[in-house]
Design an enzyme around this catalytic site. Structure first.
Site, PDB file in Angstrom:
ATOM      1  N   THR A 178     -68.782  35.821 -16.965  1.00  0.00           N
ATOM      2  CA  THR A 178     -69.275  36.405 -15.708  1.00  0.00           C
ATOM      3  C   THR A 178     -68.193  37.157 -14.949  1.00  0.00           C
ATOM      4  OG1 THR A 178     -68.844  34.297 -14.610  1.00  0.00           O
ATOM      5  CG2 THR A 178     -71.068  34.665 -15.444  1.00  0.00           C
ATOM      6  N   CYS A 179     -66.935  36.819 -15.244  1.00  0.00           N
ATOM      7  CA  CYS A 179     -65.863  37.513 -14.530  1.00  0.00           C
ATOM      8  C   CYS A 179     -65.826  38.992 -14.861  1.00  0.00           C
ATOM      9  CB  CYS A 179     -64.524  36.871 -14.825  1.00  0.00           C
ATOM     10  SG  CYS A 179     -64.093  36.860 -16.570  1.00  0.00           S
TER      11      CYS A 179
END
Length: 1197
Positions: free
Chosen positions: A1164-1165
């Site tokens: 998700t980063c």
């Protein structure tokens, strides 16, 4: 022979008057004699001029001496002649009275005998003529002679009343009456004043032509003598009544000008009875309206006070409606003076700042004027209008004149005045046909020419604001007449009063009441009449909105044409040598020429605030519950939208250059600075001598003196620049105060442009994180120890964050950065074993860090939560956070003044401040977070940057509608209380207190606070329940969370300029933080997706079969499942506001394996989906939904 012969061969005379020497050799040695000769020639000219001036002076002196001698001889001759007439008059009176010695004229008998009468008409005429010719009113004995003659005249008045001799006596009696009035003004003896008053009253029985100004001026001067002898009150009143009974408007005008305007005159009881007659009331009211225009303000105050005194003395049956217009005119004339002085009780002592040095009103004036803003007076006036039975147009104008003047004169009591006006309708109808004040004034407002012109033609607004009649270049154009100007001013007062009252009632009206009146003017049955008075049909609200939009838009767009002042800089004065004192108004620094609008001394800022505030309230209602058409609020047809964005950015650059960086923080800090400046233990008052030369007093610390001086200087400078910028930056002002005039997408683009320009300024043009770090590392110098300063700067923006304490580590390492948190940061996560996690922060780890901080800090179920959530799971600062901490600290033996107590409380507020910076950092970097804030909390964000309606969080005014997002049960309970038709005090049993409960160590603690002084002993009744609802709403949404909210907004404002936040309302701010909540556009996401590994699109331009399968499955999902997948990849279920092209980092897909049983995973980063190469649609759907619903497969690249 001359070249031009004139018939005379003589050479003309030449005179040198230039003062120059015509001899070129005069400067050589030995030429002194020649020079002297020339000098003597010039001296001769000067001597001749001096002699001529002396002769003229002697002639003037001789003429003056002759004139003085002539005047003196005339005066001496007149004096001798008057003395002869006086002696002759005395001899006749002595012979007539048969007195042996000289007469003592001051010994006037009380009852004149028959012997004192004049024998015939000729003797009376002779004595009257002599008396008029010689009498000197400055001579006390002559005044006694006049009294003696008047006493005798009463016995033979029948001689004057003969009709056949009217013309003869009309030659003497007006002059005699004038002499009596002049003598009355100079009399200081009670007996003498008594006789003069009787003689004056006697003469006024004749129809004489009089100078009323002289008569009333003399009577006013005599009042100082009368005041020491109440026995003369009746004669004074009779004298004044005799003048007023002549039925001449000039008499009433003079009475107002000289009697009612004097500080030495109070209205006598007999005069009060005189004005009980209707015709006298009408005449006096008309005189008050006419005379006040030319009177000084102090005299006008006395006219107002005496007029109120007369009005209050009359019974309800005796009063006429004319009193209200007269009092309105007088109050409007004195409104500013009353507003400044009505609450001043005593004269300030030496050392008080001059802007506060206002002398109080006279006690009588304050007492009388103070009767106007009382509930009984306001309701009586409304009752008078109601009883008049006139049409709306006939009542609306005097009502508006009265109400607007009342609101201007008593701003500190404006809330109560608005409430009483709102509750008392002027409509004469009863029952279901009755209309409220709001509805009544709305009908009058729609009928005005001002409303019609602004509503129909936006281009005519400036003309309507400034002129009574549209200008024209046509031949024969005439400027507006007095009647047209008065009608224009009265129309504006009606409009202003309606806007004032409607703005006020909207703050008290809940949504059910607002929408209760349908287009057929029918109310729902569950809304009581008492609280439905402010409702208008929705079609009429739309009509009002169109008027307000045109008005407000022109006020901002044409601000330069409506500029309030012209500022002239001038520093060439002596005060510049010593330093201008902040306590002395400086006329040399700035000269203001105020420009008012609407013909009613209305400032541009007031008009902006009124129109803007009401528009925002209507827009807020429409945002909660749509009742207006789409695009109703847009004003884009009035300007070119294509060039709007670059023009706004240019205006923002100008604002930034003119005001500087510090102004952006001023709005947030104003409240704190103001609170600190008003502390009781602070003394910023400097003695006047020290203020004059800017020298601090010896007992005042330099820090306080300099702080106060700098604060005032800074405020003046910022106010000056702000006025200039408001005129120069109309687009920016519209965005700050009326952002809904511009499409939302356009405002988002402007916001991102503002952020980008700010990044360019702060990072010296290196916007990208790596470029900035490189520039810092290569350009920064070294300190004294040889360490590279750039590396220190980069090091301060790096942090080691433990997974189990993300917020605490972030606070410890980043709090001291302040607004430097805007710069790129680097994060290294530390795992549970104390080892750094693998990976380089290229932006994705920073995003993961920010989302982790917000996820932990906004968790309402945390052990020590900072935020709470309501039933709809909307977040807001925990209201009892400080109270519970206070309870724990005091329980553990830490009093409020202890260091431990201060540290703990300060740490909580710093935590809120830091959390505000984190949210601002996410918005600054364009990172979306999955957090939903309560509407009333977001509204405070939107109100931090407005230049008209708000300048800081304190501008938020809680309403009962905002309470629904806080506690729906409390909202419903207060609605029930508001609409209850029974006895509130008996049935509810409430008082003005509020009880808060919180848990400490598993035990419930209750704390009760008063909502107003002595609230525990103040029951809630039918009369004060609105105040209870207001206080309860204000406490829950405003007072209780004030410190936490202020700290959060301070941190937020350090990253995101409050001026930028003001461009959005609460719903739009939620979109800005968390993304768009509308249906996901899968085609837009597909166009802006990047591929890696085997999924990279080849030269043929075709997608990998697995990728095509993925998009097919995602398209067939419903929107809820799509959002789950999006959140699984990006950590937020909402799309960016401007589409997925603005998602940072881009949405990415790469292959992971061919294992059909493996779940997809994400990073998700970096918004990366690691998708196995599934072979069929069923497997793809099942694995995606399973992973999205369970959150499985998280993997940090």
């Amino acid at each position: 022979m001359h070249t031009s012969f004139t018939g005379n061969a003589r050479r003309p005379r030449q005179v040198n008057l230039s003062g120059r020497n015509p001899n070129p050799w005069a400067s050589l040695p030995g030429s002194q004699k020649t020079s002297q000769s020339h000098g003597s020639g010039q001296g001769a000219v000067a001597q001749a001029q001096a002699e001529r001036a002396k002769r003229a002076q002697d002639r003037d002196r001789l003429n003056a001496a002759r004139k003085v001698q002539r005047v003196w001889r005339g005066h001496q001759s007149r004096t001798q002649q008057k003395q002869k007439w006086r002696a002759e008059w005395d001899e006749i009176e002595q012979a007539r009275s048969q007195h042996d010695g000289p007469l003592h004229f001051e010994e006037i008998p009380t009852n004149p005998t028959e012997t004192s009468k004049y024998e015939n008409e000729a003797e009376l005429e002779h004595q009257m003529r002599l008396l008029i010719m010689f009498l000197n009113v400055h001579d006390a004995m002559d005044r006694w002679r006049l009294c003696y003659f008047g006493n005798t005249l009463t016995t033979c008045w029948h001689l004057i009343e003969e009709p056949s001799h009217t013309l003869k006596w009309n030659k003497y009696l007006p002059r005699l009456s004038r002499i009596v009035s002049l003598a009355l003004a100079r009399s200081t003896d009670l007996a003498q004043t008594h006789h003069l008053l009787r003689l004056g009253i006697l003469l006024l029985q004749r129809p004489l032509h009089l100078d009323y100004n002289t008569q009333f001026e003399s009577l006013q001067r005599a009042m100082s003598v009368v005041s020491s002898n109440p026995g003369l009150d009746a004669l004074v009143s009779e004298y004044a009544q005799a003048l007023l009974l002549r039925r001449d408007t000039a008499a009433y005008d003079s009475f107002v000008h000289h009697m009612l305007s004097s500080s030495n005159v109070t209205v006598l009881p007999n005069m009060l009875r005189f004005f009980s007659i209707r015709k006298h009331q009408v005449a006096l009211c008309g005189a008050v309206s006419r005379v006040l225009v030319g009177l000084p303000i102090d005299a006008s105050l006395w006219v107002l006070a005496n007029t109120i005194r007369i009005w209050r003395s009359l019974s309800t049956e005796e009063k006429v409606l004319d009193w209200i217009p007269a009092i309105s005119v007088a109050l409007s004339r004195c409104a500013n003076e009353v507003a400044n002085k009505i609450d001043v009780v005593d004269t300030p002592m030496e050392g008080v700042r001059l802007e506060q040095n206002v002398l109080p009103l006279n006690s009588f004036v304050r007492q009388e004027i103070g009767q106007l803003p009382l509930q009984e007076s306001v309701q009586y006036v409304m009752k008078q209008f109601r009883a008049a039975g006139q049409t709306v147009a006939e009542v609306a104008k005097p009502l508006a004149n009265y109400a607007v003047a009342l609101l201007r004169a008593f701003p500190s009591r404006a809330t109560n005045i608005r409430m009483w006006l709102y509750q008392s309708s002027p409509s004469p109808a009863t029952g279901n046909d009755a209309s409220s004040t709001i509805q009544y004034l709305w009908r009058a407002t729609k009928a005005t020419d001002v409303f019609r012109r602004i509503r129909n033609d936006p281009g005519d607004v400036v003309s309507v604001l400034t002129e009574a009649k549209p200008p024209s270049n046509q031949f024969g154009y005439q400027p507006p007449s007095l009647g047209e100007t008065n009608a224009w001013q009265e129309d504006w007062r009606i409009v202003l009063l309606f806007l004032e009252l409607y703005t006020f009632i909207l703050k008290l009206m809940d949504d059910e009441e607002f929408f209760a009146l349908d287009d057929k003017h029918l109310f729902s049955s569950n809304i009581s009449y008492q609280f439905r008075q402010g409702a208008l049909p929705l079609a009429e609200v739309a009509n009002l909105g169109s008027f307000l939009k045109n008005l407000a838009f022109s006020l901002y767009w044409n601000a330069a044409d409506l500029a309030e002042s012209n500022e002239v800089e001038d520093s060439t004065t002596i005060s510049a040598l010593f330093g201008q004192s902040p306590n002395i108004p400086s006329t040399n620094l700035t000269k203001h020429t105020l420009k008012t609008l609407a013909g009613n001394d209305v400032s541009q800022s007031y008009m902006k605030g009124l129109a803007t505030g009401l528009l925002r309230m209507l827009h807020e209602r429409d945002s909660r519950r749509k009742f207006l058409p789409d695009n109703y609020w847009l004003m884009t047809r009035h300007f070119e939208l294509q060039g709007f964005i670059p023009a706004v950015v240019a205006e923002e650059e100008r604002r930034h250059e003119a005001i500087g960086e510090d102004e952006e923080d001023t709005d947030i800090q104003d409240a704190g600075v103001q609170d600190h400046a008003n502390d009781e233990d602070q003394d910023y008052h400097m003695p006047q001598l020290g203020s004059l030369f800017n020298i601090r007093a010896p007992h005042i610390p330099r820090t306080q003196t300099s702080k106060y001086t700098e604060q005032l200087a800074k405020q003046r400078e910022q106010a000056r620049k702000r006025r200039q910028l408001q005129s120069l930056n109309p687009r920016l002002e519209i965005l700050r105060n009326l952002p809904f005039f511009i499409p939302f997408d356009t405002r988002v683009q402007i916001f991102r442009r503002f952020v980008y320009r700010d990044q360019e300024r702060r990072r010296n043009g290196f916007v990208e994180a790596d470029d900035w770090r490189m520039s810092v590392a290569t350009t920064q110098a070294r300190d004294l120890n040889g360490r590279h300063r750039g590396m220190d700067l980069i090091g301060r923006h790096h942090a080691n964050i433990h997974r189990g304490s993300v917020f605490d580590d972030a606070f410890d390492q980043f709090y001291d950065l302040g607004e430097e948190l805007k710069e790129p940061i680097q994060i290294s996560f530390i795992d549970q074993f104390g080892q750094p996690e693998a990976g380089i922060d290229g932006g994705g780890v920073t995003k993961e860090f920010l989302m982790s901080v917000t996820s932990e800090a906004f968790d309402p179920n945390a052990e020590m939560p900072l935020f709470e959530e309501n039933e709809q799971r909307y977040l807001y600062p925990k209201p009892t956070k400080l109270e519970s901490e206070h309870y724990i600290l005091t329980r553990d033996g830490h009093p409020p003044k202890s260091d431990r107590y201060k540290f703990a409380m300060n740490h909580i507020l710093q935590s809120y401040e830091f959390l505000g910076r984190i949210v601002g950092k996410c918005m600054y970097e364009g990172i979306l977070i999955d957090v939903n804030f309560a509407g009333f909390f977001l509204l405070k964000w939107a109100l931090t940057g407005g230049s008209t309606t708000a300048t800081n969080e304190s501008a938020f005014r809680a309403s009962i509608n905002d309470l629904r997002d806080f506690d729906d049960q409390l909202y419903q309970g207060l609605l029930k209380l508001k609409n209850y038709t029974g006895d509130v005090e008996t049935d509810f049993g409430l008082n003005f207190t509020v009880t808060d409960t919180f848990e400490v160590d598993g035990k419930t603690v209750s704390v009760t606070n008063d909502l107003l002084p002595n609230g525990s002993n103040t029951p809630v009744t039918n009369q004060n329940r609105l105040k209870y609802i207001d206080r309860m709403t204000r406490y829950r949404l405003q007072d209780q969370p004030r410190h936490m909210t202020r700290a959060f907004l301070k941190g937020l404002g350090q990253i995101i300029s409050p001026l930028w936040l003001a461009m959005f309302n609460q719903k739009e701010l939620q979109k800005l933080v968390g993304g768009d909540n509308t249906e996901l556009d899968i085609l837009d996401l597909r166009r802006n997706t990047q591929y890696g590994g085997l999924y990279v699109i080849g030269d043929d331009g075709l997608e990998h079969p697995t990728v095509a399968l993925f998009w097919k499955v995602l398209k067939e999902m419903d929107d809820e499942d799509r959002r789950k997948v999006l959140k699984f990849v990006t950590s937020t279920p909402r799309a960016p506001l401007l589409g997925f092209s603005h998602l940072n980092p881009k949405f990415s897909i790469r292959d992971s394996s061919e294992d059909q049983t493996r779940l997809p995973s994400t990073s998700t980063c970096v918004n990366l989906l690691k998708l196995p190469r599934y072979s069929n649609e069923k497997t793809m759907r099942e694995k995606l939904l399973y992973a999205a619903n369970s959150g499985a497969g998280f993997d940090l690249s």
